[in-house]
Motif scaffolding. Structure first.
Motif, PDB file in Angstrom:
ATOM      1  N   ILE A 154       0.726  -1.253  -0.010  1.00  0.00           N
ATOM      2  CA  ILE A 154      -0.124   0.139   0.149  1.00  0.00           C
ATOM      3  C   ILE A 154       0.999   1.282   0.059  1.00  0.00           C
ATOM      4  CG2 ILE A 154      -1.801   1.250   1.349  1.00  0.00           C
ATOM      5  CD1 ILE A 154      -2.697  -1.302   2.424  1.00  0.00           C
ATOM      6  N   ASP A 155       0.519   2.056  -0.905  1.00  0.00           N
ATOM      7  CA  ASP A 155       1.531   3.370  -0.996  1.00  0.00           C
ATOM      8  C   ASP A 155       1.320   4.089   0.388  1.00  0.00           C
ATOM      9  OD1 ASP A 155       2.711   5.456  -2.658  1.00  0.00           O
ATOM     10  OD2 ASP A 155       1.082   6.353  -1.786  1.00  0.00           O
ATOM     11  N   LYS A 156       2.451   4.718   0.891  1.00  0.00           N
ATOM     12  CA  LYS A 156       2.648   5.266   2.206  1.00  0.00           C
ATOM     13  C   LYS A 156       1.702   6.617   1.994  1.00  0.00           C
ATOM     14  CE  LYS A 156       7.209   4.219   3.454  1.00  0.00           C
ATOM     15  NZ  LYS A 156       8.530   4.612   3.932  1.00  0.00           N
ATOM     16  N   GLN A 157       1.408   7.401   0.867  1.00  0.00           N
ATOM     17  CA  GLN A 157       1.003   8.551   1.019  1.00  0.00           C
ATOM     18  C   GLN A 157      -0.761   8.275   1.020  1.00  0.00           C
ATOM     19  OE1 GLN A 157       1.219  11.602   1.545  1.00  0.00           O
ATOM     20  NE2 GLN A 157      -0.295  12.743   0.622  1.00  0.00           N
ATOM     21  N   GLN A 158      -0.960   7.162   0.193  1.00  0.00           N
ATOM     22  CA  GLN A 158      -2.457   6.715   0.270  1.00  0.00           C
ATOM     23  C   GLN A 158      -2.767   6.277   1.905  1.00  0.00           C
ATOM     24  OE1 GLN A 158      -3.016   3.387  -2.236  1.00  0.00           O
ATOM     25  NE2 GLN A 158      -5.095   3.100  -1.626  1.00  0.00           N
ATOM     26  N   TRP A 159      -1.989   5.579   2.355  1.00  0.00           N
ATOM     27  CA  TRP A 159      -2.364   5.055   3.734  1.00  0.00           C
ATOM     28  C   TRP A 159      -2.183   6.297   4.686  1.00  0.00           C
ATOM     29  CZ3 TRP A 159      -4.137   1.012   6.098  1.00  0.00           C
ATOM     30  CH2 TRP A 159      -3.853   0.968   7.644  1.00  0.00           C
ATOM     31  N   ARG A 160      -1.451   7.255   4.342  1.00  0.00           N
ATOM     32  CA  ARG A 160      -1.558   8.605   5.431  1.00  0.00           C
ATOM     33  C   ARG A 160      -2.625   9.328   5.125  1.00  0.00           C
ATOM     34  NH1 ARG A 160       3.238  10.869   3.232  1.00  0.00           N
ATOM     35  NH2 ARG A 160       4.511   9.384   4.625  1.00  0.00           N
ATOM     36  N   VAL A 161      -2.957   9.359   3.848  1.00  0.00           N
ATOM     37  CA  VAL A 161      -4.372  10.267   3.592  1.00  0.00           C
ATOM     38  C   VAL A 161      -5.508   9.297   4.500  1.00  0.00           C
ATOM     39  CG1 VAL A 161      -6.033  10.593   1.924  1.00  0.00           C
ATOM     40  CG2 VAL A 161      -3.648  11.319   1.380  1.00  0.00           C
ATOM     41  N   HIS A 162      -5.510   8.107   4.201  1.00  0.00           N
ATOM     42  CA  HIS A 162      -6.556   7.176   4.948  1.00  0.00           C
ATOM     43  C   HIS A 162      -6.647   7.242   6.501  1.00  0.00           C
ATOM     44  CE1 HIS A 162      -9.091   3.729   6.036  1.00  0.00           C
ATOM     45  NE2 HIS A 162      -8.046   3.504   6.554  1.00  0.00           N
ATOM     46  N   ILE A 164      -5.362  10.073   8.226  1.00  0.00           N
ATOM     47  CA  ILE A 164      -5.701  11.360   8.351  1.00  0.00           C
ATOM     48  C   ILE A 164      -7.322  11.619   8.450  1.00  0.00           C
ATOM     49  CG2 ILE A 164      -5.886  13.818   7.583  1.00  0.00           C
ATOM     50  CD1 ILE A 164      -3.010  13.380   6.487  1.00  0.00           C
ATOM     51  N   ALA A 165      -8.022  10.833   7.695  1.00  0.00           N
ATOM     52  CA  ALA A 165      -9.394  10.814   7.507  1.00  0.00           C
ATOM     53  C   ALA A 165     -10.015  10.258   8.666  1.00  0.00           C
ATOM     54  CB  ALA A 165      -9.909  10.304   6.245  1.00  0.00           C
ATOM     55  N   PHE A 166      -9.412   9.037   9.104  1.00  0.00           N
ATOM     56  CA  PHE A 166      -9.736   8.072  10.403  1.00  0.00           C
ATOM     57  C   PHE A 166      -9.745   8.971  11.567  1.00  0.00           C
ATOM     58  CE2 PHE A 166      -8.716   5.405  13.832  1.00  0.00           C
ATOM     59  CZ  PHE A 166     -10.121   4.579  13.666  1.00  0.00           C
ATOM     60  N   LEU A 167      -8.427   9.705  11.793  1.00  0.00           N
ATOM     61  CA  LEU A 167      -8.211  10.439  12.949  1.00  0.00           C
ATOM     62  C   LEU A 167      -9.228  11.629  12.951  1.00  0.00           C
ATOM     63  CD1 LEU A 167      -4.398  10.588  13.256  1.00  0.00           C
ATOM     64  CD2 LEU A 167      -5.726   9.740  14.821  1.00  0.00           C
ATOM     65  N   GLU A 168      -9.505  12.267  12.007  1.00  0.00           N
ATOM     66  CA  GLU A 168     -10.447  13.652  11.844  1.00  0.00           C
ATOM     67  C   GLU A 168     -11.898  13.101  12.345  1.00  0.00           C
ATOM     68  OE1 GLU A 168      -8.438  16.391   8.661  1.00  0.00           O
ATOM     69  OE2 GLU A 168      -9.962  14.777   7.954  1.00  0.00           O
ATOM     70  N   SER A 169     -12.268  11.806  11.782  1.00  0.00           N
ATOM     71  CA  SER A 169     -13.489  11.415  11.926  1.00  0.00           C
ATOM     72  C   SER A 169     -13.701  10.740  13.541  1.00  0.00           C
ATOM     73  CB  SER A 169     -14.003  10.250  11.220  1.00  0.00           C
ATOM     74  OG  SER A 169     -13.275   9.282  11.162  1.00  0.00           O
ATOM     75  N   LEU A 186      -4.712  14.817  18.468  1.00  0.00           N
ATOM     76  CA  LEU A 186      -4.601  16.225  17.591  1.00  0.00           C
ATOM     77  C   LEU A 186      -3.092  16.136  17.239  1.00  0.00           C
ATOM     78  CD1 LEU A 186      -7.027  18.567  19.707  1.00  0.00           C
ATOM     79  CD2 LEU A 186      -7.491  17.406  17.531  1.00  0.00           C
ATOM     80  N   LYS A 187      -2.104  16.029  18.187  1.00  0.00           N
ATOM     81  CA  LYS A 187      -0.773  16.050  17.801  1.00  0.00           C
ATOM     82  C   LYS A 187      -0.442  15.189  16.812  1.00  0.00           C
ATOM     83  CE  LYS A 187       3.871  15.554  19.705  1.00  0.00           C
ATOM     84  NZ  LYS A 187       4.467  15.028  20.732  1.00  0.00           N
ATOM     85  N   ASN A 188      -0.970  14.121  16.883  1.00  0.00           N
ATOM     86  CA  ASN A 188      -0.661  12.984  15.828  1.00  0.00           C
ATOM     87  C   ASN A 188      -1.044  13.162  14.566  1.00  0.00           C
ATOM     88  OD1 ASN A 188       1.031  11.265  17.612  1.00  0.00           O
ATOM     89  ND2 ASN A 188      -0.949  10.349  18.307  1.00  0.00           N
ATOM     90  N   LEU A 189      -2.519  13.726  14.525  1.00  0.00           N
ATOM     91  CA  LEU A 189      -3.242  14.103  13.469  1.00  0.00           C
ATOM     92  C   LEU A 189      -2.201  15.371  12.590  1.00  0.00           C
ATOM     93  CD1 LEU A 189      -5.668  14.228  11.486  1.00  0.00           C
ATOM     94  CD2 LEU A 189      -6.630  15.679  13.204  1.00  0.00           C
TER      95      LEU A 189
END
Length: 407
Positions: A154-162, A164-169, A186-189
């Motif tokens: 899995i691409d790192k950037q793709q996983w990172r975006v996924h 971020i969306a999970f942490l925000e929700s 919030l710091k990790n996000l």
């Protein structure tokens, strides 16, 4: 009921499930994760000073909540709740407690919607790492597990975006978790967003550099082509045009001479026919057909010879659009004899300033000469063929006529 003793039995049962399951793909959702969730439950339960029954409920749910991964990873919560129900019924746990345990396990299903403190505790314990310093390492482990289940990287950037969306929700439910873990979440996000932004900027920079390189290569090729054009052997090209034009002119002169020969020869023959043979046809009627045949042959030959030398003149005019589009050949008189000196001079100056226009005009001029030569020699060939075969036919006709008369 002796809840501590049952909890020890549950612990032993779950250990057996994980040891017997042996699924190498479970890099994150393994026994270690389950034990960490149980420790977080103990901490949260201690803070809220739960009763023995409530403490047992969340502990049992914590131990069983991921045991369903060995059967159905997509619906592991349902399988885990079923595993808990089956085991707790065996050890004699009351039905109402079993239902609460099942509800706690099912509440961990994403998106989490816990109802009541017990469900909030297990949900926060399950995602406790989102607000800790261990988040980076655990996130990498989760990515490896996802790759193992999907069967590809899995691409790192793709996983990172996924992520971020999970942490925000995601948000914590208990007051204790919000006070102690929300700041870390919030710091990790924020760190993930910074990495994602930096990655995107780097990609944009790489893309920009590639585009600049492509533009530079295109410019270099254009300069190289331009240099090649400028380095073309002008003297050699001019010599080529001069020799070719001279050859065309000599061929044209030869064609004209051949046509004049045919015209002169047939004129003489016609003169002889008209002055001598026609007078004697009344006394020699058998010569009428050969004479008429010879007469026709001479006329046809002369017609084609004349057509070969007859000039064709165009309109002699051109427009400024023709000059701008480089379509007109200003080196041939037939294209400009009807124009004023001013217009012709303007067109010539424009042609002389444009290298491609100038050489293009020379090329068109050579092509035009070739077309005219082709037409001349084609008509001359017809004339010579008619004369050659016609003379033979006429002579044979005269011989046959004389032989029949003699008989």
């Amino acid at each position: 009921m002796n809840y501590p003793h049952i909890i020890e039995q549950i612990k032993e049962e779950v250990h057996n499930v994980f040891h017997n399951g042996k699924d190498d793909r479970l890099i994150y959702h393994n026994l270690l994760h389950t034990e960490q969730v149980v420790r977080h439950i103990v901490k949260l339960a201690g803070h809220y000073q739960l009763s023995d029954s409530d403490f047992f409920t969340v502990m049992a749910a914590g131990w069983f909540h991921d045991t369903g991964y060995f059967t159905d990873c997509k619906n592991h919560e349902n399988v885990g709740a079923e595993n808990a129900k089956n085991f707790l019924q065996k050890v004699g746990v009351p039905q109402e407690v079993i239902k609460e345990v099942e509800a706690c396990i099912l509440s961990t299903k994403m998106p989490q919607k816990p109802e009541g403190l017990l469900q909030q505790i297990i949900c926060d314990a399950d995602l406790y790492h989102l607000g800790t310093d261990d988040f980076k390492e655990k996130n990498k482990t989760m990515r490896k597990e996802a790759e193992a289940f999907k069967g590809h990287e899995i691409d790192k950037q793709q996983w990172r975006v996924h992520t971020i969306a999970f942490l925000e929700s995601q948000h914590f439910h208990t007051t204790y978790a919000r006070e102690h873990l929300e700041k870390g979440r919030l710091k990790n996000l924020e760190e993930l967003k910074e990495k994602s932004l930096k990655f995107q900027q780097d990609q944009d920079l790489i893309l920009m550099n590639e585009q600049n390189i492509a533009v530079a290569e295109t410019d270099a090729l254009q300069k190289k082509d331009k240099k090649k054009k400028l380095e073309r052997p002008d003297k050699g090209i001019e010599t080529m045009f001069r020799i070719t034009a001279g050859n065309h002119q000599r061929l044209s002169d030869m064609a004209d001479n051949k046509a004049h020969i045919m015209i002169s020869t047939n004129s003489i023959i016609l003169s002889v026919i008209l002055s001598i043979l026609l007078r004697k046809l009344e006394d020699n009627p058998h010569l009428i057909v050969p004479t008429l045949l010879l007469l026709i042959i001479c006329v046809v030959t002369m017609v084609f010879s004349i057509l070969a030398t007859r000039p064709t003149i165009p309109s002699g005019k051109f427009t400024q659009q023709d000059v701008d589009q480089k379509k007109v050949n200003l080196l041939f008189f037939g294209n400009f004899y009807g124009m004023s000196l001013t217009d012709y001079e303007s067109g010539m100056l424009q042609m002389m300033e444009d290298r491609d226009f100038l050489y293009g005009s020379l090329i068109r001029d050579l092509h035009g000469q070739g077309v005219v030569l082709g037409r001349k020699y084609r008509l001359l060939r017809i004339a010579y063929n008619v004369f050659m075969f016609g003379i033979v036919a006429s002579v044979l006709a005269f011989i046959i006529a004389m032989v029949f008369v003699a008989m």
